[in-house]
Scaffold this motif. Structure first.
Motif, PDB file in Angstrom:
ATOM      1  N   ALA A  32      69.535  51.805 -10.292  1.00  0.00           N
ATOM      2  CA  ALA A  32      70.075  53.087 -10.725  1.00  0.00           C
ATOM      3  C   ALA A  32      71.517  52.999 -11.194  1.00  0.00           C
ATOM      4  N   ALA A  33      72.214  51.918 -10.849  1.00  0.00           N
ATOM      5  CA  ALA A  33      73.638  51.807 -11.168  1.00  0.00           C
ATOM      6  C   ALA A  33      73.860  51.377 -12.614  1.00  0.00           C
ATOM      7  N   ASN A  34      74.936  51.883 -13.196  1.00  0.00           N
ATOM      8  CA  ASN A  34      75.447  51.417 -14.481  1.00  0.00           C
ATOM      9  C   ASN A  34      76.690  50.593 -14.225  1.00  0.00           C
ATOM     10  N   GLY A  35      76.720  49.366 -14.723  1.00  0.00           N
ATOM     11  CA  GLY A  35      77.904  48.545 -14.569  1.00  0.00           C
ATOM     12  C   GLY A  35      79.034  49.033 -15.455  1.00  0.00           C
ATOM     13  N   ARG A 148      76.690  65.796 -18.599  1.00  0.00           N
ATOM     14  CA  ARG A 148      76.765  64.945 -17.416  1.00  0.00           C
ATOM     15  C   ARG A 148      77.858  63.915 -17.625  1.00  0.00           C
ATOM     16  N   PHE A 149      78.425  63.425 -16.552  1.00  0.00           N
ATOM     17  CA  PHE A 149      79.434  62.374 -16.675  1.00  0.00           C
ATOM     18  C   PHE A 149      79.300  61.410 -15.510  1.00  0.00           C
ATOM     19  N   ARG A 150      79.829  60.201 -15.716  1.00  0.00           N
ATOM     20  CA  ARG A 150      79.701  59.137 -14.727  1.00  0.00           C
ATOM     21  C   ARG A 150      80.919  58.216 -14.800  1.00  0.00           C
ATOM     22  N   LEU A 163      79.794  44.497  -6.019  1.00  0.00           N
ATOM     23  CA  LEU A 163      79.415  45.856  -5.650  1.00  0.00           C
ATOM     24  C   LEU A 163      79.762  46.769  -6.818  1.00  0.00           C
ATOM     25  N   THR A 164      78.775  47.542  -7.272  1.00  0.00           N
ATOM     26  CA  THR A 164      78.992  48.515  -8.340  1.00  0.00           C
ATOM     27  C   THR A 164      78.869  49.910  -7.752  1.00  0.00           C
ATOM     28  N   THR A 165      79.880  50.732  -8.015  1.00  0.00           N
ATOM     29  CA  THR A 165      79.900  52.105  -7.528  1.00  0.00           C
ATOM     30  C   THR A 165      79.861  53.052  -8.717  1.00  0.00           C
ATOM     31  N   ASN A 166      78.973  54.041  -8.661  1.00  0.00           N
ATOM     32  CA  ASN A 166      78.903  55.102  -9.662  1.00  0.00           C
ATOM     33  C   ASN A 166      79.077  56.447  -8.982  1.00  0.00           C
ATOM     34  N   LEU A 167      79.906  57.306  -9.567  1.00  0.00           N
ATOM     35  CA  LEU A 167      80.059  58.671  -9.105  1.00  0.00           C
ATOM     36  C   LEU A 167      80.047  59.589 -10.314  1.00  0.00           C
ATOM     37  N   GLY A 168      79.414  60.752 -10.178  1.00  0.00           N
ATOM     38  CA  GLY A 168      79.375  61.647 -11.314  1.00  0.00           C
ATOM     39  C   GLY A 168      78.707  62.964 -10.984  1.00  0.00           C
TER      40      GLY A 168
END
Length: 262
Positions: A32-35, A148-150, A163-168
């Motif tokens: 689910a993560a976007n790098g 939407r934004f991320r 570790l990849t973190t996505n917030l949005g």
């Protein structure tokens, strides 16, 4: 709409910096993560997947469940070395079981038609903004275009892990209430061709949060092609869900990419 376009323009880098293009394809699959990367100027990249998922109501009094088969396609193109645009479409075939007496409801059509822009802020961070359009099947129509934004951030954890973190946040297109989301994705290179990911992700509003988990494997067939397999689950009362997905990603170096400087 003008507000989101302004964010893109402010974030747009003033100069093109070589070095974003990776020797090996970098893709949001599996998981689910976007790098926090861009494909690079003149790179055309396709990311396609097929997903099977099930959601059911686990309350004793309910027989409700739904089975879905989805086909997803993401097309990304690098305008600048640190700026890309992309389009996302998702087609779904859904069977919703109401009860033994009421039977089932069949739905199908496009339930996602999204256009996006991404800019890389620095080597570890990127920002992406998108608009969900109304180009959908009749069973999945929305009343308004939905923004939407991320924000994406990469952290190295030694030589072979990150570790990849996505917030949005996103809007559903039917009301003015945003919903936040998060992704924490751990990635480990098992070999020079095989990678493992493990994720926790979810969405939330003031009144509650939904949490999900998945595990996936990616295999680099060559420097321009990746195949993947991923499975996940979630139990957010009163619903329990699980899915499995497989996909392939491929990139093409177009004539718009400048020759690398020696």
């Amino acid at each position: 709409m003008k507000r989101y376009l302004l964010i893109i323009l402010i974030s747009f880098p003033c100069i093109s910096i070589y070095g974003q293009y990776s020797e090996t394809i970098a893709t949001a699959r599996p998981g689910a993560a976007n790098g926090a990367g861009t494909v690079g100027k003149g790179i055309l990249q396709f990311q396609a997947g097929l997903q099977f998922d099930n959601v059911k109501d686990i309350r004793d009094s309910s027989n409700w469940s739904t089975d879905n088969i989805s086909e997803n396609l993401v097309v990304r193109f690098g305008i600048r070395e640190r700026f890309e645009v992309s389009a996302v479409i998702n087609h779904i075939n859904s069977t919703e079981y109401i009860s033994e007496s009421a039977g089932s409801i069949l739905r199908k059509g496009f339930n996602t038609s999204l256009i996006r822009a991404r800019t890389k802020i620095n080597e570890n961070m990127a920002f992406q903004v998108g608009i969900e359009t109304k180009l959908r099947g009749k069973d999945y129509q929305i009343n308004y275009i939905a923004p939407r934004f991320r924000v994406m951030y990469n952290t190295k954890l030694g030589e072979n892990a990150s570790l990849t973190t996505n917030l949005g946040a996103f809007w559903n297109g039917n009301d003015n209430k945003p919903r936040g989301f998060y992704v924490f994705s751990y990635s480990l290179a098992l070999t020079n061709k095989i990678s493992l990911i493990a994720e926790s992700y979810g969405d939330f509003i003031r009144t509650g949060i939904n949490n999900f988990f998945d595990i996936g494997l990616g295999y680099n067939v060559n420097k321009d092609m990746l195949i993947d397999l991923n499975a996940g689950w979630g139990e957010n009362y009163p619903y329990k869900s699980h899915f499995v997905t497989a996909g392939v990603s491929y990139r093409i170096i177009t004539r718009f990419r400048p020759e690398e400087k020696k």
